[in-house]
Design an enzyme around this catalytic site. Sequence first.
Site, PDB file in Angstrom:
ATOM      1  N   TRP A 143       0.713  -1.104   0.019  1.00 28.23           N
ATOM      2  CA  TRP A 143      -0.053   0.145  -0.003  1.00 28.23           C
ATOM      3  C   TRP A 143       0.876   1.227   0.118  1.00 28.23           C
ATOM      4  O   TRP A 143       1.814   1.345   0.702  1.00 28.23           O
ATOM      5  CB  TRP A 143      -0.828   0.026   1.297  1.00 28.23           C
ATOM      6  CG  TRP A 143      -1.748   1.159   1.431  1.00 28.23           C
ATOM      7  CD1 TRP A 143      -2.618   1.557   0.456  1.00 28.23           C
ATOM      8  CD2 TRP A 143      -1.991   1.972   2.690  1.00 28.23           C
ATOM      9  NE1 TRP A 143      -3.458   2.793   0.921  1.00 28.23           N
ATOM     10  CE2 TRP A 143      -3.277   2.725   2.381  1.00 28.23           C
ATOM     11  CE3 TRP A 143      -1.830   1.665   4.074  1.00 28.23           C
ATOM     12  CZ2 TRP A 143      -3.371   3.482   3.109  1.00 28.23           C
ATOM     13  CZ3 TRP A 143      -2.038   2.683   5.122  1.00 28.23           C
ATOM     14  CH2 TRP A 143      -3.059   3.390   4.646  1.00 28.23           C
ATOM     15  N   ASP A 163      -1.667  -6.499   8.884  1.00 28.78           N
ATOM     16  CA  ASP A 163      -2.658  -5.398   8.593  1.00 28.78           C
ATOM     17  C   ASP A 163      -3.691  -6.096   8.233  1.00 28.78           C
ATOM     18  O   ASP A 163      -3.752  -6.701   7.021  1.00 28.78           O
ATOM     19  CB  ASP A 163      -2.040  -4.477   7.458  1.00 28.78           C
ATOM     20  CG  ASP A 163      -2.626  -3.298   7.084  1.00 28.78           C
ATOM     21  OD1 ASP A 163      -3.966  -3.356   7.241  1.00 28.78           O
ATOM     22  OD2 ASP A 163      -2.345  -2.409   6.295  1.00 28.78           O
ATOM     23  N   LYS A 212     -13.657  -0.612   5.461  1.00 29.20           N
ATOM     24  CA  LYS A 212     -14.157  -1.370   4.232  1.00 29.20           C
ATOM     25  C   LYS A 212     -15.391  -2.378   4.689  1.00 29.20           C
ATOM     26  O   LYS A 212     -16.276  -2.467   3.968  1.00 29.20           O
ATOM     27  CB  LYS A 212     -13.155  -2.361   3.619  1.00 29.20           C
ATOM     28  CG  LYS A 212     -11.720  -1.532   3.599  1.00 29.20           C
ATOM     29  CD  LYS A 212     -11.462  -0.627   2.568  1.00 29.20           C
ATOM     30  CE  LYS A 212     -10.347   0.153   2.786  1.00 29.20           C
ATOM     31  NZ  LYS A 212      -9.795   1.114   1.726  1.00 29.20           N
TER      32      LYS A 212
HETATM   33  C1  LMR Z   1      -6.669   2.525  -0.649  1.00 30.62           C
HETATM   34  O1  LMR Z   1      -5.554   1.833  -0.686  1.00 30.62           O
HETATM   35  O2  LMR Z   1      -7.163   3.195  -1.475  1.00 30.62           O
HETATM   36  C2  LMR Z   1      -7.536   2.730   0.482  1.00 30.62           C
HETATM   37  O3  LMR Z   1      -7.093   1.933   1.509  1.00 30.62           O
HETATM   38  C3  LMR Z   1      -7.620   4.132   1.042  1.00 30.62           C
HETATM   39  C4  LMR Z   1      -6.479   4.857   1.370  1.00 30.62           C
HETATM   40  O4  LMR Z   1      -6.289   5.418   2.298  1.00 30.62           O
HETATM   41  O5  LMR Z   1      -5.331   4.946   0.391  1.00 30.62           O
END
Ligand code: LMR
Length: 394
Positions: A128, A209, A244
């Site tokens: 992420w 996570d 989510k």
């Molecule tokens: C994403 O990955 O799009 C979501 O988890 C929102 C974010 O906070 O980035």
Amino acid sequence: MFEAVPVNPPDAIFGLNEQFKKDASDSKVNLTVGVYKDANGQTPIMAAVKQAEQILLENSTTKSYLPIDGSAAYRSSVAELILGAALAKQSFPATAQTPGGTVALRVAGELVRRVLDVGTIWMSNPTWANHGKIFTQAGLETKHYDYLDDSGTRLDFEKVTASIDQAESGDAILLHTVCHNPTGVDLSQAQWQTLSEQIKAKSMVPIFDFAYQGFGESLEADAFPIRNFVQSGGEAIVCNSFSKNFGLYGERVGGVTAVAQSADVCAAMQSQIKSTIRTMYSNPPIHGGAIVETVLSDAELRKIWETELTEIRERIVALRASFVAKMEALVPGKDFSYVNQQRGMFSYSGLSKSQADQLREEHSIYILGSGRMNIAGMNDGNMDQICNAIAKVL
Ligand code: LMR
């Protein structure tokens, strides 16, 4: 004083979302930020959430501070949801409510650096877009373990374990429990068992996570990596989010849980989590946590919520199948089956940055520069448009 301050580049995810809002095209499609959208392209409030809010509206009597770590009922509901009722009783979870999963991760980062003297955290490549920044700002050095094969769309488990072999004892490791973000590529249960043993053998500190519980297979099956780790004697930190699976994105509600193997350790961890929180945001906001607590503690509301969550999961699976069928018809001979194997909201499409730019500039279809698409943003109304555009840029 501020003249020398440079402009920071826009966020890799929210920046594109802002750009999307400004796009004047009336056929624009947003597959950027990970929010669920229904068949009408809306991000709905779940029925169970609405009903819980009604109950809260009628019954709540104060907006005074919550305890630093949130309400006791919320904390035990979270521990039970993550660990299952039996394991939550047998093990010793130290849980605190946090404003979303992001803050849970930041608290976890602060905690391991300050209390466990961790200097380095390993995270998957890719991960992420916010993970690296969160842990860097918490004072940790970040290193990456390989994750995908050369196609960039499937797991290479041997590469995962080979790169984790390079870690030092006492390093932390960040694990996506289910529905890996950004790829949608998960480990099998057997691979989780192997990885757990490796992490324990190296005395690493695992941070799970857990932002997508219920989006992979089921609430129970999705928790396997954590439960397996704890059941086999491990200690772990879990960062969970209700953005989510409750659709409570903007309410910012999540939790951080340290799972210990004795009551004394649990009490010490709870106290350290509290002192970390106290200097960051003092105590959590009330409303989102109260919704989750109300739904999880009421058998009827919980059933409604679980049914809604199942519908969401199944709809995303159907969207994946529809996307794959259309793409295989449009680009004969190219294999898109990986999209059906990936799980959760996201698919790592294998599209390059320049193809993502082309999709946006020529077709007003917004995906991340990494090639991540939010499958949950697809629907019957935009599926043909998306597939035709992708076929063109390919
Ligand atoms: C994403 O990955 O799009 C979501 O988890 C929102 C974010 O906070 O980035």
